[in-house]
Design a protein around this motif. Structure first.
Motif, PDB file in Angstrom:
ATOM      1  N   HIS A  92       0.834  -1.205   0.000  1.00 17.85           N
ATOM      2  CA  HIS A  92       0.000   0.000   0.000  1.00 17.85           C
ATOM      3  C   HIS A  92       0.872   1.259   0.000  1.00 17.85           C
ATOM      4  O   HIS A  92       0.359   2.367  -0.075  1.00 17.85           O
ATOM      5  CB  HIS A  92      -0.894   0.017   1.248  1.00 17.85           C
ATOM      6  N   SER A  93       2.181   1.063   0.136  1.00 14.48           N
ATOM      7  CA  SER A  93       3.096   2.182   0.375  1.00 14.48           C
ATOM      8  C   SER A  93       4.201   2.208  -0.677  1.00 14.48           C
ATOM      9  O   SER A  93       4.703   1.155  -1.086  1.00 14.48           O
ATOM     10  CB  SER A  93       3.711   2.006   1.770  1.00 14.48           C
ATOM     11  N   ARG A 126      -3.559   3.055  -6.750  1.00 19.28           N
ATOM     12  CA  ARG A 126      -4.386   2.859  -5.554  1.00 19.28           C
ATOM     13  C   ARG A 126      -3.553   2.667  -4.288  1.00 19.28           C
ATOM     14  O   ARG A 126      -3.865   1.835  -3.434  1.00 19.28           O
ATOM     15  CB  ARG A 126      -5.367   1.693  -5.747  1.00 19.28           C
ATOM     16  N   LEU A 127      -2.485   3.429  -4.191  1.00 20.61           N
ATOM     17  CA  LEU A 127      -1.655   3.382  -2.989  1.00 20.61           C
ATOM     18  C   LEU A 127      -2.346   4.135  -1.856  1.00 20.61           C
ATOM     19  O   LEU A 127      -3.245   4.960  -2.091  1.00 20.61           O
ATOM     20  CB  LEU A 127      -0.302   4.035  -3.277  1.00 20.61           C
ATOM     21  N   HIS A 128      -1.904   3.856  -0.635  1.00 22.76           N
ATOM     22  CA  HIS A 128      -2.450   4.585   0.515  1.00 22.76           C
ATOM     23  C   HIS A 128      -1.453   5.610   1.055  1.00 22.76           C
ATOM     24  O   HIS A 128      -1.840   6.624   1.619  1.00 22.76           O
ATOM     25  CB  HIS A 128      -2.827   3.605   1.638  1.00 22.76           C
TER      26      HIS A 128
END
Ligand SMILES: CC(C)(COP(=O)(O)OP(=O)(O)OC[C@H]1O[C@@H](n2cnc3c(N)ncnc32)[C@H](O)[C@@H]1OP(=O)(O)O)[C@@H](O)C(=O)NCCC(=O)NCCS
Length: 181
Positions: A92-93, A126-128
């Motif tokens: 996610h990073s 769609r990374l956080h």
């Protein structure tokens, strides 16, 4: 993942090709560019190896590394390099990095480039979380990341080995929901 080809008002981002070695060497081979980076100016052979890494990583599945050419929107010439590396254990990073040819500095391109990387990472990948680490002395990188909305998080002591010894890093980050607001 499709090949990256983004055109903005102020710059473009596209996949690196083997024709880009000389143009990328004008970025990474210049001592002004590497002053605050953790390595000495790259030789032509070292830049050719980076280009090879860029081409190989573009075909990887899943793709974790984006090494992209930054282009001038009018003339399409290469004026810099951008990297986005998705963390294998925390997908996610991602960490971003950037370098522009010194004759392009101080015109807002670095700030636009960071904004473009954040939009690409959050919308397309769609990374956080997206983060970048800079030398504590790198004021242009600090201001560009702050202006683009990347919050300063803190200091990692002795983060990176450099030819001059251990270097601390100041980390900046953007978080997806904050960024959308
Ligand atoms: C960091 C880098 C990408 C910034 O690109 P740039 O196009 O010059 O950045 P911008 O023109 O958007 O300027 C960003 C901010 O830095 C300021 N700035 C630019 N050059 C400066 C300098 N030499 N000294 C002090 N401030 C400077 C600008 O005024 C701007 O501040 P503002 O937003 O308050 O107006 C560029 O300097 C570079 O490629 N450096 C070498 C590689 C590098 O250090 N990469 C970053 C690793 S984390």
């Amino acid at each position: 993942m499709q090949r990256v080809h983004l055109v903005g008002e102020h710059l473009g981002l596209r996949e690196v090709s083997t024709d880009d070695v000389a143009a990328l060497h004008a970025v990474y081979g210049d001592p002004a560019t590497t002053e605050y980076l953790p390595f000495d100016p790259r030789s032509l052979d070292e830049v050719a190896a980076i280009v090879e890494e860029a081409v190989t990583s573009a075909g990887a599945e899943p793709r974790r590394l984006y090494i992209l050419a930054v282009t001038d929107p009018d003339h399409h010439g290469v004026i810099g390099v951008a990297r986005l590396r998705i963390e294998a254990e925390h997908p996610h990073s991602a960490e971003i990095g950037l370098g522009l040819r010194p004759d392009q500095w101080g015109r807002g391109i670095g700030t636009h480039l960071i904004r473009m990387l954040l939009a690409f990472g959050f919308r397309e990948l769609r990374l956080h979380r997206i983060w970048g680490a800079r030398s504590p002395l790198n004021v242009p990188a600090q201001l560009a990341m702050l202006t683009a909305g990347m919050v300063e998080e803190g200091r990692i002591r002795h983060h990176l080995p450099t030819p001059q010894g251990w270097r601390d890093s100041i980390v900046h980050s953007a978080i997806e929901d904050e960024w959308r607001r």
